[in-house]
Design a protein around this motif. Structure first.
Motif, PDB file in Angstrom:
ATOM      1  N   ASP A 168      86.773 -65.305  31.274  1.00 34.28           N
ATOM      2  CA  ASP A 168      85.553 -64.966  31.727  1.00 34.28           C
ATOM      3  C   ASP A 168      84.368 -64.753  30.688  1.00 34.28           C
ATOM      4  O   ASP A 168      83.347 -65.257  30.864  1.00 34.28           O
ATOM      5  CB  ASP A 168      85.539 -63.349  32.159  1.00 34.28           C
ATOM      6  N   HIS A 169      84.744 -63.972  29.366  1.00 34.41           N
ATOM      7  CA  HIS A 169      83.766 -64.122  28.433  1.00 34.41           C
ATOM      8  C   HIS A 169      83.477 -65.363  27.828  1.00 34.41           C
ATOM      9  O   HIS A 169      82.291 -65.653  27.383  1.00 34.41           O
ATOM     10  CB  HIS A 169      84.198 -63.109  27.404  1.00 34.41           C
ATOM     11  N   LEU A 170      84.418 -66.132  27.325  1.00 32.42           N
ATOM     12  CA  LEU A 170      84.181 -67.713  26.745  1.00 32.42           C
ATOM     13  C   LEU A 170      83.633 -68.376  27.684  1.00 32.42           C
ATOM     14  O   LEU A 170      82.495 -68.767  27.061  1.00 32.42           O
ATOM     15  CB  LEU A 170      85.984 -68.177  26.471  1.00 32.42           C
ATOM     16  N   VAL A 171      83.836 -68.671  28.810  1.00 34.20           N
ATOM     17  CA  VAL A 171      83.015 -69.463  29.723  1.00 34.20           C
ATOM     18  C   VAL A 171      81.517 -68.996  29.862  1.00 34.20           C
ATOM     19  O   VAL A 171      80.785 -69.690  29.785  1.00 34.20           O
ATOM     20  CB  VAL A 171      83.665 -69.514  31.018  1.00 34.20           C
ATOM     21  N   ALA A 172      81.404 -67.453  30.101  1.00 33.64           N
ATOM     22  CA  ALA A 172      79.955 -67.127  30.169  1.00 33.64           C
ATOM     23  C   ALA A 172      79.169 -67.529  28.995  1.00 33.64           C
ATOM     24  O   ALA A 172      77.921 -67.804  29.082  1.00 33.64           O
ATOM     25  CB  ALA A 172      80.112 -65.627  30.387  1.00 33.64           C
ATOM     26  N   MET A 173      79.759 -67.206  27.696  1.00 30.90           N
ATOM     27  CA  MET A 173      78.891 -67.320  26.575  1.00 30.90           C
ATOM     28  C   MET A 173      78.524 -68.830  26.384  1.00 30.90           C
ATOM     29  O   MET A 173      77.358 -69.184  25.823  1.00 30.90           O
ATOM     30  CB  MET A 173      79.669 -66.635  25.372  1.00 30.90           C
ATOM     31  N   VAL A 174      79.646 -69.610  26.591  1.00 28.69           N
ATOM     32  CA  VAL A 174      79.469 -71.075  26.303  1.00 28.69           C
ATOM     33  C   VAL A 174      78.226 -71.608  27.423  1.00 28.69           C
ATOM     34  O   VAL A 174      77.290 -72.302  27.257  1.00 28.69           O
ATOM     35  CB  VAL A 174      80.679 -71.937  26.591  1.00 28.69           C
ATOM     36  N   ALA A 175      78.530 -71.015  28.782  1.00 28.64           N
ATOM     37  CA  ALA A 175      77.658 -71.387  29.801  1.00 28.64           C
ATOM     38  C   ALA A 175      76.057 -71.099  29.614  1.00 28.64           C
ATOM     39  O   ALA A 175      75.249 -71.747  29.851  1.00 28.64           O
ATOM     40  CB  ALA A 175      78.037 -70.667  31.141  1.00 28.64           C
ATOM     41  N   VAL A 176      76.026 -69.714  29.084  1.00 25.19           N
ATOM     42  CA  VAL A 176      74.618 -69.514  28.842  1.00 25.19           C
ATOM     43  C   VAL A 176      74.138 -70.353  27.860  1.00 25.19           C
ATOM     44  O   VAL A 176      72.747 -70.601  27.841  1.00 25.19           O
ATOM     45  CB  VAL A 176      74.500 -67.935  28.180  1.00 25.19           C
ATOM     46  N   GLY A 177      74.662 -70.806  26.572  1.00 22.20           N
ATOM     47  CA  GLY A 177      74.060 -71.766  25.864  1.00 22.20           C
ATOM     48  C   GLY A 177      73.958 -72.878  26.573  1.00 22.20           C
ATOM     49  O   GLY A 177      72.709 -73.770  26.215  1.00 22.20           O
TER      50      GLY A 177
ATOM     51  N   ALA B 268      80.376 -71.530  38.277  1.00 23.56           N
ATOM     52  CA  ALA B 268      80.093 -70.935  39.395  1.00 23.56           C
ATOM     53  C   ALA B 268      81.320 -70.401  40.124  1.00 23.56           C
ATOM     54  O   ALA B 268      81.645 -69.467  40.803  1.00 23.56           O
ATOM     55  CB  ALA B 268      79.084 -71.310  40.292  1.00 23.56           C
ATOM     56  N   LEU B 269      82.237 -71.581  40.434  1.00 21.40           N
ATOM     57  CA  LEU B 269      83.465 -71.474  41.311  1.00 21.40           C
ATOM     58  C   LEU B 269      84.388 -70.608  40.542  1.00 21.40           C
ATOM     59  O   LEU B 269      84.991 -69.460  41.090  1.00 21.40           O
ATOM     60  CB  LEU B 269      84.152 -72.918  41.245  1.00 21.40           C
ATOM     61  N   LEU B 270      84.469 -70.447  39.203  1.00 22.50           N
ATOM     62  CA  LEU B 270      85.157 -69.499  38.549  1.00 22.50           C
ATOM     63  C   LEU B 270      84.889 -68.201  38.545  1.00 22.50           C
ATOM     64  O   LEU B 270      85.529 -67.236  38.850  1.00 22.50           O
ATOM     65  CB  LEU B 270      85.065 -69.662  36.678  1.00 22.50           C
TER      66      LEU B 270
ATOM     67  N   ILE C 255      81.701 -52.869  35.942  1.00 26.87           N
ATOM     68  CA  ILE C 255      81.442 -53.887  34.825  1.00 26.87           C
ATOM     69  C   ILE C 255      82.056 -55.226  35.011  1.00 26.87           C
ATOM     70  O   ILE C 255      81.859 -56.154  34.917  1.00 26.87           O
ATOM     71  CB  ILE C 255      82.126 -53.275  33.289  1.00 26.87           C
ATOM     72  N   GLU C 256      83.394 -55.112  35.699  1.00 26.13           N
ATOM     73  CA  GLU C 256      83.975 -56.336  36.041  1.00 26.13           C
ATOM     74  C   GLU C 256      83.424 -57.191  37.047  1.00 26.13           C
ATOM     75  O   GLU C 256      83.211 -58.424  36.972  1.00 26.13           O
ATOM     76  CB  GLU C 256      85.563 -56.073  36.513  1.00 26.13           C
ATOM     77  N   PRO C 257      82.802 -56.363  38.181  1.00 29.23           N
ATOM     78  CA  PRO C 257      82.099 -57.299  39.070  1.00 29.23           C
ATOM     79  C   PRO C 257      81.056 -58.123  38.444  1.00 29.23           C
ATOM     80  O   PRO C 257      80.509 -59.217  38.763  1.00 29.23           O
ATOM     81  CB  PRO C 257      81.683 -56.515  40.346  1.00 29.23           C
ATOM     82  N   MET C 258      80.278 -57.390  37.466  1.00 30.57           N
ATOM     83  CA  MET C 258      79.155 -57.777  37.032  1.00 30.57           C
ATOM     84  C   MET C 258      79.481 -58.983  36.237  1.00 30.57           C
ATOM     85  O   MET C 258      78.606 -60.056  35.995  1.00 30.57           O
ATOM     86  CB  MET C 258      78.177 -56.837  36.135  1.00 30.57           C
ATOM     87  N   ILE C 259      80.559 -58.771  35.420  1.00 37.20           N
ATOM     88  CA  ILE C 259      81.044 -60.041  34.557  1.00 37.20           C
ATOM     89  C   ILE C 259      81.246 -61.123  35.256  1.00 37.20           C
ATOM     90  O   ILE C 259      80.951 -62.135  35.031  1.00 37.20           O
ATOM     91  CB  ILE C 259      82.328 -59.617  33.489  1.00 37.20           C
ATOM     92  N   ALA C 260      82.095 -61.067  36.458  1.00 39.37           N
ATOM     93  CA  ALA C 260      82.280 -62.306  37.281  1.00 39.37           C
ATOM     94  C   ALA C 260      81.074 -62.587  38.045  1.00 39.37           C
ATOM     95  O   ALA C 260      80.784 -63.900  37.945  1.00 39.37           O
ATOM     96  CB  ALA C 260      83.285 -61.671  38.379  1.00 39.37           C
ATOM     97  N   ALA C 261      79.988 -61.938  38.351  1.00 41.99           N
ATOM     98  CA  ALA C 261      78.794 -62.320  38.803  1.00 41.99           C
ATOM     99  C   ALA C 261      78.124 -63.314  37.941  1.00 41.99           C
ATOM    100  O   ALA C 261      77.229 -63.891  38.223  1.00 41.99           O
ATOM    101  CB  ALA C 261      77.951 -61.001  39.340  1.00 41.99           C
ATOM    102  N   SER C 262      78.115 -62.649  36.680  1.00 40.52           N
ATOM    103  CA  SER C 262      77.479 -63.574  35.533  1.00 40.52           C
ATOM    104  C   SER C 262      77.858 -64.836  35.584  1.00 40.52           C
ATOM    105  O   SER C 262      76.845 -65.804  35.424  1.00 40.52           O
ATOM    106  CB  SER C 262      77.505 -62.758  34.336  1.00 40.52           C
ATOM    107  N   LEU C 263      79.045 -65.295  35.594  1.00 43.36           N
ATOM    108  CA  LEU C 263      79.431 -66.566  35.437  1.00 43.36           C
ATOM    109  C   LEU C 263      78.968 -67.105  36.974  1.00 43.36           C
ATOM    110  O   LEU C 263      78.777 -68.397  37.040  1.00 43.36           O
ATOM    111  CB  LEU C 263      81.153 -66.545  35.812  1.00 43.36           C
ATOM    112  N   LEU C 264      79.108 -66.586  38.137  1.00 46.52           N
ATOM    113  CA  LEU C 264      78.489 -67.167  39.098  1.00 46.52           C
ATOM    114  C   LEU C 264      76.996 -67.519  39.316  1.00 46.52           C
ATOM    115  O   LEU C 264      76.700 -68.626  39.523  1.00 46.52           O
ATOM    116  CB  LEU C 264      78.703 -66.074  40.529  1.00 46.52           C
ATOM    117  N   VAL C 265      76.529 -66.437  38.982  1.00 44.64           N
ATOM    118  CA  VAL C 265      74.809 -66.859  38.753  1.00 44.64           C
ATOM    119  C   VAL C 265      74.574 -67.839  37.799  1.00 44.64           C
ATOM    120  O   VAL C 265      73.651 -68.930  37.834  1.00 44.64           O
ATOM    121  CB  VAL C 265      74.003 -65.541  38.351  1.00 44.64           C
TER     122      VAL C 265
END
Length: 192
Positions: free
Chosen positions: A46-55, A181-183, A92-102
């Motif tokens: 969740d964190h790894l993908v989110a941080m790379v995706a933001v970049g 987003a699927l993740l 916290i966890e729903p917002m982390i998952a939502a960050s990946l979706l958004v």
């Protein structure tokens, strides 16, 4: 193997990895020291993908490429300090998952976004990522510094990936964003 195929293989490997969240919530594991803080963002998909995706999203859709990553790092630090101080941060966890979706959907659209809006979106989600990390940071300032530097490195890698995706094929950012987003959707469904 072509660079485009390497990227697709990397994305597939990330999606095929266990979709466990980096944080269980019940048993926070304390991280002590710089190295532990540095390694922590790499330990959960969740964190790894989110941080790379933001970049990657920043490289593709934001004129000021570093606006969203800088906001992410700054509010990640704020969230980590809130978590370390044991402040109750709901969802916290729903917002982390939502960050990946958004962020995945934003990456998939390949639509230009003003830097201020990108920074606000990235920063808002980063606070929740930071709160999750902050609960686990037992090493104080050194662990926080390690986590922030690792996050910046992941954003830089994401920017490089984003530029490569955009340079190779128009559809690669869309497929990559849809995968992120699927993740996020999968993680959200798993929480429900």
């Amino acid at each position: 193997m072509t660079p485009a195929r390497r990227i697709l293989l990397l994305a597939a490997a990330l999606l095929a990895s266990p979709l466990a969240l980096a944080h269980t919530g019940a048993q926070p594991h304390a991280h002590a020291g710089f190295l532990a803080g540095w390694l922590h963002p790499f330990t959960g998909a969740d964190h790894l993908v989110a941080m790379v995706a933001v970049g990657a999203w920043s490289a593709i859709a934001v004129r000021r490429v570093w606006a969203a990553p800088l906001a992410f790092v700054a509010l990640l630090a704020c969230g980590a300090l809130a978590g370390a101080a044991a402040l109750a941060v709901p969802g916290i966890e729903p917002m982390i998952a939502a960050s990946l979706l958004v962020v995945g959907l934003l990456l998939a659209t390949v639509h230009r976004v003003p830097a201020l809006l990108a920074a606000a979106v990235a920063g808002a989600f980063a606070f929740f990522h930071g709160a999750a990390h902050g609960v686990e940071l037992g090493g104080g300032a050194a662990a926080l510094a390690g986590m922030l530097l690792a996050t910046a490195a992941l954003h830089a890698a994401g920017i490089g990936i984003g530029r490569l995706l955009l340079a190779r094929h128009r559809w690669l950012p869309r497929v990559s964003g849809a995968s992120v987003a699927l993740l996020g959707a999968t993680l959200l469904l798993g929480l429900g």
